[in-house]
Scaffold this active site. Structure first.
Site, PDB file in Angstrom:
ATOM      1  N   HIS A  94     -53.116  61.936 -25.646  1.00  0.00           N
ATOM      2  CA  HIS A  94     -53.742  62.978 -26.462  1.00  0.00           C
ATOM      3  C   HIS A  94     -55.154  62.584 -26.877  1.00  0.00           C
ATOM      4  O   HIS A  94     -56.092  63.391 -26.778  1.00  0.00           O
ATOM      5  CB  HIS A  94     -52.898  63.253 -27.712  1.00  0.00           C
ATOM      6  CG  HIS A  94     -53.520  64.223 -28.662  1.00  0.00           C
ATOM      7  ND1 HIS A  94     -53.355  65.586 -28.551  1.00  0.00           N
ATOM      8  CD2 HIS A  94     -54.331  64.029 -29.737  1.00  0.00           C
ATOM      9  CE1 HIS A  94     -54.041  66.190 -29.513  1.00  0.00           C
ATOM     10  NE2 HIS A  94     -54.641  65.258 -30.248  1.00  0.00           N
ATOM     11  N   GLU A  95     -55.314  61.350 -27.336  1.00  0.00           N
ATOM     12  CA  GLU A  95     -56.646  60.901 -27.764  1.00  0.00           C
ATOM     13  C   GLU A  95     -57.613  60.835 -26.579  1.00  0.00           C
ATOM     14  O   GLU A  95     -58.800  61.161 -26.711  1.00  0.00           O
ATOM     15  CB  GLU A  95     -56.553  59.545 -28.463  1.00  0.00           C
ATOM     16  CG  GLU A  95     -55.729  59.552 -29.748  1.00  0.00           C
ATOM     17  CD  GLU A  95     -56.121  60.650 -30.723  1.00  0.00           C
ATOM     18  OE1 GLU A  95     -57.307  61.049 -30.744  1.00  0.00           O
ATOM     19  OE2 GLU A  95     -55.234  61.133 -31.462  1.00  0.00           O
ATOM     20  N   HIS A  98     -59.184  64.099 -25.864  1.00  0.00           N
ATOM     21  CA  HIS A  98     -60.421  64.385 -26.593  1.00  0.00           C
ATOM     22  C   HIS A  98     -61.631  63.788 -25.874  1.00  0.00           C
ATOM     23  O   HIS A  98     -62.713  64.386 -25.852  1.00  0.00           O
ATOM     24  CB  HIS A  98     -60.341  63.828 -28.014  1.00  0.00           C
ATOM     25  CG  HIS A  98     -59.424  64.597 -28.914  1.00  0.00           C
ATOM     26  ND1 HIS A  98     -59.518  65.953 -29.088  1.00  0.00           N
ATOM     27  CD2 HIS A  98     -58.396  64.183 -29.706  1.00  0.00           C
ATOM     28  CE1 HIS A  98     -58.590  66.360 -29.936  1.00  0.00           C
ATOM     29  NE2 HIS A  98     -57.894  65.295 -30.328  1.00  0.00           N
TER      30      HIS A  98
END
Length: 222
Positions: A94-95, A98
């Site tokens: 998920h990170e 980004h």
């Protein structure tokens, strides 16, 4: 009516936090079949997307994971950085999602990044005007100023939603396409990401509800 409103704005964040803690606690104890730590997952996805310049570092705390677009750094909390779990895999991906958004100049991420410092200032300042406007009923203009300042913070919360949903979508695509997780692990990874997303939905909902409540008070005074 006010009691119902109060229960909603208290219960929503508590429910969201309980969901993310429950999902993370459960799946952080489930070892990923790949045997890769969160740090390894993040590094693999970054490299496969040509983002060798983005660093992966360990950061203290629990669920303190984040991506810094200024330093181009994916920071993973200790458990996720060091351990090979399904939860750690999902959070790390998920990170990195980004970071991929950043590399692709994702519009909502850019807008949120520019809005963040302004929203931080206006959100803190808004309550000075709001409290003054509520206390002195004859100074409704102060309440109006406070509401306008608060609206910037609410906008930030709302803009955060597509940023987080998109990062989770990118995360799932990456860990599936790269074979980091198996088919039977997909539901667990989605549960972790969905639970995390719920916290942002709850925060945005509470912010919007509070803004609407203050707008009603403002309009009823005219």
């Amino acid at each position: 009516m006010f009691l119902i409103y109060l229960l909603i704005i208290i219960a929503l964040p508590i429910y969201a936090q309980s969901k993310v803690k429950s999902a993370y606690s459960k799946y952080s104890r489930v070892r990923s079949t790949s045997g890769m730590t969160g740090a390894e997952v993040a590094r693999l996805i970054l490299d496969k997307n040509g983002l060798q310049d983005v660093k992966v570092v360990e950061t203290p705390g629990v669920l303190s994971d984040h991506y810094n677009p200024i330093t181009k750094t994916v920071a993973l909390s200790t458990d996720n950085y060091r351990n090979p779990s399904v939860a750690g895999t999902a959070v790390a991906a998920h990170e990195v999602g980004h970071a991929i958004q950043d590399a692709h100049d994702y519009a909502f991420l850019r807008f949120r990044h520019r809005l963040a410092p302004v929203a931080n200032i206006t959100s803190n300042a808004s309550w000075i005007f709001i409290m003054a406007g509520l206390f002195f009923s004859s100074m409704n203009n102060l309440l109006g100023i406070g509401i306008a300042l608060m609206a910037v913070g609410v906008l930030f919360q709302v803009v955060t939603l597509p940023v987080e949903f998109n990062a989770s979508s990118r995360a799932m695509n990456q860990i599936v396409e790269l074979g980091i997780i198996r088919n039977e692990e997909e539901p667990a990874a989605r549960k972790v990401l969905s639970a995390a997303a719920l916290t942002y939905v709850a925060a945005a909902a509470v912010a919007v509800l509070e803004l609407v409540r203050l707008l009603l008070i403002f309009n009823n005074r005219d």
